[in-house]
Motif scaffolding. Structure first.
Motif, PDB file in Angstrom:
ATOM      1  N   ASN A  44       0.830  -1.204   0.000  1.00 23.48           N
ATOM      2  CA  ASN A  44       0.000   0.000   0.000  1.00 23.48           C
ATOM      3  C   ASN A  44       0.872   1.266   0.000  1.00 23.48           C
ATOM      4  N   VAL A  45       1.932   1.209  -0.802  1.00 20.33           N
ATOM      5  CA  VAL A  45       2.874   2.328  -0.867  1.00 20.33           C
ATOM      6  C   VAL A  45       2.257   3.468  -1.669  1.00 20.33           C
ATOM      7  N   VAL A  46       2.344   4.638  -1.135  1.00 13.85           N
ATOM      8  CA  VAL A  46       1.878   5.817  -1.858  1.00 13.85           C
ATOM      9  C   VAL A  46       3.055   6.757  -2.063  1.00 13.85           C
ATOM     10  N   LYS A  47       2.984   7.473  -3.169  1.00 18.43           N
ATOM     11  CA  LYS A  47       4.018   8.473  -3.433  1.00 18.43           C
ATOM     12  C   LYS A  47       3.522   9.811  -2.918  1.00 18.43           C
ATOM     13  N   ARG A  48       4.389  10.473  -2.230  1.00 19.69           N
ATOM     14  CA  ARG A  48       4.015  11.789  -1.727  1.00 19.69           C
ATOM     15  C   ARG A  48       5.044  12.807  -2.184  1.00 19.69           C
ATOM     16  N   HIS A  49       4.526  13.932  -2.577  1.00 18.94           N
ATOM     17  CA  HIS A  49       5.427  15.023  -2.907  1.00 18.94           C
ATOM     18  C   HIS A  49       5.710  15.783  -1.631  1.00 18.94           C
ATOM     19  N   SER A  50       6.961  15.923  -1.331  1.00 19.28           N
ATOM     20  CA  SER A  50       7.280  16.625  -0.098  1.00 19.28           C
ATOM     21  C   SER A  50       8.028  17.915  -0.408  1.00 19.28           C
ATOM     22  N   ARG A  51       7.735  18.884   0.380  1.00 20.83           N
ATOM     23  CA  ARG A  51       8.456  20.150   0.234  1.00 20.83           C
ATOM     24  C   ARG A  51       9.820  20.000   0.876  1.00 20.83           C
ATOM     25  N   PRO A  52      10.744  20.812   0.446  1.00 27.96           N
ATOM     26  CA  PRO A  52      12.057  20.773   1.109  1.00 27.96           C
ATOM     27  C   PRO A  52      11.902  21.076   2.595  1.00 27.96           C
ATOM     28  N   THR A  53      12.561  20.290   3.394  1.00 24.29           N
ATOM     29  CA  THR A  53      12.581  20.542   4.835  1.00 24.29           C
ATOM     30  C   THR A  53      14.035  20.575   5.273  1.00 24.29           C
TER      31      THR A  53
END
Ligand code: ZN
Length: 109
Positions: A44-53
């Motif tokens: 159940n892997v989902v791709k997430r766009h993450s902002r730079p942290t």
């Protein structure tokens, strides 16, 4: 915190019985008992766009296991190797153990 008991526990091997990963098996990484959900390793892997942290200066796409409804997974019995529902049995010493409803073996060690 009162913990509700699910039919699966951390480190159980489970099979997914609904959704896009139906029929796949994996190990339970986390149990979210109060939400009735489980996180299964690499399923159940989902791709997430993450902002730079600060921790991840680049940002970008991260892949992460999303929690699944616990009702969509079945325990894989270590004795008969089949996805199964479990029952609870009281042992001689008064402790409770889950057993496989297919082969009747105790699945808790
Ligand atoms: Zn079994």
């Amino acid at each position: 915190m009162a913990s509700k008991k699910l039919h699966v526990k951390k480190n159980d091997m489970v099979m997914i019985i609904a959704g896009k990963d139906k029929g796949k098996t994996g190990k339970v990484m986390r149990v979210l008992a109060d939400k009735g959900r489980v996180v299964v390793e690499s399923l159940n892997v989902v791709k997430r766009h993450s902002r730079p942290t600060r921790a991840n200066a680049e940002g970008g796409i991260i892949e992460k296991e999303a929690p699944l409804a616990a009702s969509n997974v079945l325990l894989l019995c270590g004795a008969c190797n089949k996805p199964t529902r479990t029952g609870i049995r009281i042992l001689d010493d008064g402790s409770k153990a889950r057993f496989c409803k297919k082969c009747n073996e105790i699945v808790d060690k």
